[in-house]
Write a protein that holds these residues in place. Structure first.
Motif, mmCIF file in Angstrom:
data_model
loop_
_atom_site.group_PDB
_atom_site.id
_atom_site.type_symbol
_atom_site.label_atom_id
_atom_site.label_comp_id
_atom_site.label_asym_id
_atom_site.label_seq_id
_atom_site.Cartn_x
_atom_site.Cartn_y
_atom_site.Cartn_z
ATOM 1 N N LEU A 20 0.832 -1.197 0.000
ATOM 2 C CA LEU A 20 0.000 0.000 0.000
ATOM 3 C C LEU A 20 0.866 1.245 0.000
ATOM 4 C CD1 LEU A 20 -2.799 -0.605 2.673
ATOM 5 C CD2 LEU A 20 -3.134 -0.303 0.220
ATOM 6 N N PRO A 21 0.383 2.351 -0.568
ATOM 7 C CA PRO A 21 1.083 3.626 -0.381
ATOM 8 C C PRO A 21 1.169 3.953 1.111
ATOM 9 C CG PRO A 21 -0.579 3.813 -2.096
ATOM 10 C CD PRO A 21 -0.797 2.484 -1.430
ATOM 11 N N HIS A 22 2.200 4.681 1.500
ATOM 12 C CA HIS A 22 2.379 4.996 2.917
ATOM 13 C C HIS A 22 1.481 6.133 3.381
ATOM 14 C CE1 HIS A 22 5.641 2.231 3.612
ATOM 15 N NE2 HIS A 22 6.277 2.680 2.552
ATOM 16 N N ARG A 23 1.100 7.007 2.455
ATOM 17 C CA ARG A 23 0.348 8.197 2.856
ATOM 18 C C ARG A 23 -0.840 8.399 1.925
ATOM 19 N NH1 ARG A 23 4.076 13.131 2.315
ATOM 20 N NH2 ARG A 23 4.068 12.277 0.188
ATOM 21 N N ILE A 24 -1.877 9.044 2.441
ATOM 22 C CA ILE A 24 -3.034 9.381 1.603
ATOM 23 C C ILE A 24 -2.617 10.332 0.492
ATOM 24 C CG2 ILE A 24 -5.200 10.682 1.634
ATOM 25 C CD1 ILE A 24 -5.880 9.362 4.223
ATOM 26 N N GLN A 25 -1.623 11.172 0.786
ATOM 27 C CA GLN A 25 -1.155 12.129 -0.223
ATOM 28 C C GLN A 25 -0.584 11.440 -1.458
ATOM 29 O OE1 GLN A 25 -0.706 12.175 3.007
ATOM 30 N NE2 GLN A 25 -0.171 14.208 3.824
ATOM 31 N N ASP A 26 -0.223 10.174 -1.321
ATOM 32 C CA ASP A 26 0.336 9.434 -2.450
ATOM 33 C C ASP A 26 -0.744 8.824 -3.343
ATOM 34 O OD1 ASP A 26 2.917 9.950 -1.496
ATOM 35 O OD2 ASP A 26 2.873 8.183 -0.198
ATOM 36 N N LEU A 27 -2.001 8.953 -2.938
ATOM 37 C CA LEU A 27 -3.104 8.384 -3.716
ATOM 38 C C LEU A 27 -3.590 9.360 -4.781
ATOM 39 C CD1 LEU A 27 -5.284 6.965 -0.789
ATOM 40 C CD2 LEU A 27 -3.698 5.683 -2.231
ATOM 41 N N ALA A 28 -4.266 8.807 -5.788
ATOM 42 C CA ALA A 28 -4.977 9.659 -6.741
ATOM 43 C C ALA A 28 -6.063 10.421 -5.982
ATOM 44 C CB ALA A 28 -5.595 8.802 -7.837
ATOM 45 N N PRO A 29 -6.440 11.625 -6.460
ATOM 46 C CA PRO A 29 -7.394 12.456 -5.709
ATOM 47 C C PRO A 29 -8.690 11.734 -5.342
ATOM 48 C CG PRO A 29 -6.398 13.742 -7.444
ATOM 49 C CD PRO A 29 -5.919 12.344 -7.635
ATOM 50 N N GLU A 30 -9.262 10.946 -6.278
ATOM 51 C CA GLU A 30 -10.540 10.295 -5.962
ATOM 52 C C GLU A 30 -10.388 9.234 -4.876
ATOM 53 O OE1 GLU A 30 -9.027 8.193 -9.778
ATOM 54 O OE2 GLU A 30 -8.952 10.184 -8.835
ATOM 55 N N HIS A 31 -9.220 8.591 -4.821
ATOM 56 C CA HIS A 31 -8.997 7.588 -3.787
ATOM 57 C C HIS A 31 -8.716 8.242 -2.437
ATOM 58 C CE1 HIS A 31 -7.619 5.109 -7.462
ATOM 59 N NE2 HIS A 31 -8.904 4.942 -7.239
ATOM 60 N N ALA A 32 -8.020 9.364 -2.471
ATOM 61 C CA ALA A 32 -7.792 10.116 -1.232
ATOM 62 C C ALA A 32 -9.114 10.625 -0.665
ATOM 63 C CB ALA A 32 -6.844 11.280 -1.493
ATOM 64 N N ARG A 33 -10.002 11.104 -1.553
ATOM 65 C CA ARG A 33 -11.309 11.593 -1.083
ATOM 66 C C ARG A 33 -12.124 10.465 -0.461
ATOM 67 N NH1 ARG A 33 -10.976 14.815 -5.868
ATOM 68 N NH2 ARG A 33 -12.142 13.246 -7.058
ATOM 69 N N PHE A 34 -12.025 9.278 -1.030
ATOM 70 C CA PHE A 34 -12.714 8.122 -0.459
ATOM 71 C C PHE A 34 -12.276 7.907 0.986
ATOM 72 C CE2 PHE A 34 -12.951 3.675 0.673
ATOM 73 C CZ PHE A 34 -14.165 3.234 0.161
ATOM 74 N N CYS A 35 -10.975 7.883 1.219
ATOM 75 C CA CYS A 35 -10.447 7.669 2.574
ATOM 76 C C CYS A 35 -10.887 8.778 3.521
ATOM 77 C CB CYS A 35 -8.926 7.593 2.535
ATOM 78 S SG CYS A 35 -8.267 6.136 1.692
#
Length: 340
Positions: free
Chosen positions: A3-18
């Motif tokens: 998994l990525p270590h940080r939410i900041q490393d996710l695509a925007p839509e996946h970060a918004r989900f979290c």
């Protein structure tokens, strides 16, 4: 896959989900997760996989720790491979992992018995892991689709309001939380696919021998075709039910204050409850009976008790499941637990 270590490393839509899941937990459910220890019920299916991934991604922001617990029910030939998959996933993601195998079929008879036995075994296992770990919460992967199924099943069984709103997102007495409860399965599958998360499919989820599966594959899709926003309506109904449940619980608790007697009985004085609305009075009776021990209160018995109370006929008793009784008098209602 790590998994990525940080939410900041996710695509925007996946970060918004979290972040939506985080807001649901911390704002709508008012959960304090800072420094919490969380045990995730991890079957390896898509719902629990997304739950584990989301809580792991949020763990740095929330300063919490996440452990996965997998129970192999021994019901399918491939269940051992599912357990191995869960172990591999946790190793790749850096999550502590606990596993146990039980023979659920030996614990039950018939399809409905298997359902109940599997559920009981799962909750007992997760609670044992929570206690061993000294954890604060058990996180389960129930979704908005599961909530819709639960509401329909409760309606079929004849549940009353606000229980018709469906399962709780927080069950304090069992340390259970359901972070994905207002998230649809479509959103969950989109998140899992977008991050290429690995998950397994349980073939028994398609077996309509099981009650929940009949609601899942037949009844719920029909209602969704009638109203594409049916699950959105379920979510709003759940929110209203939660508000009403909180209100009635507070009112019933106030009415029961000082009503519990030294011998374990409960005496509701007439002057305290006579002028309350019937909707509240029924819930006060129900809350009192629940305090006396196990045994589900049926609506017809509660209505009989209320009619007897209002008639002022003394000395008459209404029986309730679990051996509990309620006896009316001119002074009020005396509720007793099972004798002996």
């Amino acid at each position: 896959m790590a998994l990525p270590h940080r939410i900041q490393d996710l695509a925007p839509e996946h970060a918004r989900f979290c972040l939506r899941v985080q807001r649901f937990m911390t704002e709508e459910l008012s959960l304090d997760l800072r420094g919490a220890r969380i045990v995730v019920g991890f079957s390896g299916g898509v719902d629990s996989t997304v739950l584990l991934a989301t809580l792991s991604l949020l763990s740095r922001r929330l300063e919490c720790t996440v452990t996965a617990a997998h129970l192999d029910h021994g019901l399918r030939a491939e269940s051992a491979e599912d357990a191995a998959h869960a172990r591999r996933t946790c190793k790749a993601w850096g999550n502590p992992f606990t596993h146990r195998r039980v023979d659920v079929r030996a614990m039950a008879g018939g399809a409905s018995g298997v359902e109940n036995a599997a559920r009981s075994a799962r909750y007992a296992f997760l609670e044992e892991v929570r206690a061993d770990e000294g954890a604060d919460f058990i996180a389960l992967g129930h979704t908005l689709d599961d909530l819709g199924e639960d509401v329909l099943m409760r309606q079929t069984r004849g549940a009353g309001w606000p229980q018709l709103g469906g399962m709780r997102a927080v069950v304090p007495e069992r340390h259970v939380i359901r972070p994905l409860l207002l998230t649809t399965r479509a959103q969950i599958e989109g998140f899992a696919t977008g991050l290429a998360l690995p998950w397994v499919e349980d073939a028994t989820n398609a077996d309509t021998t099981y009650t929940r599966n009949r609601f899942r594959h037949d009844i719920l899709p029909r209602l969704t075709r009638e109203n594409p926003n049916f699950l959105g309506c379920i979510a709003e109904q759940w929110r209203l039910a939660r508000l009403d449940a909180d209100f009635f619980a507070a009112q019933a608790s106030a009415a029961l204050s000082g009503a519990v007697q030294g011998d374990g009985t409960i005496f509701l004085r007439r002057e305290i409850i006579e002028d309350t609305h019937k909707a509240l009075r029924l819930r006060i009776f129900k809350a009192a009976l629940e305090r006396l021990g196990p045994g589900q209160c049926r609506a017809d018995a509660l209505h009989r008790l209320d009619a007897l109370f209002l008639s002022r006929e003394g000395g008459k008793t209404v029986q309730f499941p679990g051996g509990k009784t309620a006896t009316c008098s001119a002074a009020g209602v005396l509720l007793k637990p099972r004798c002996g």
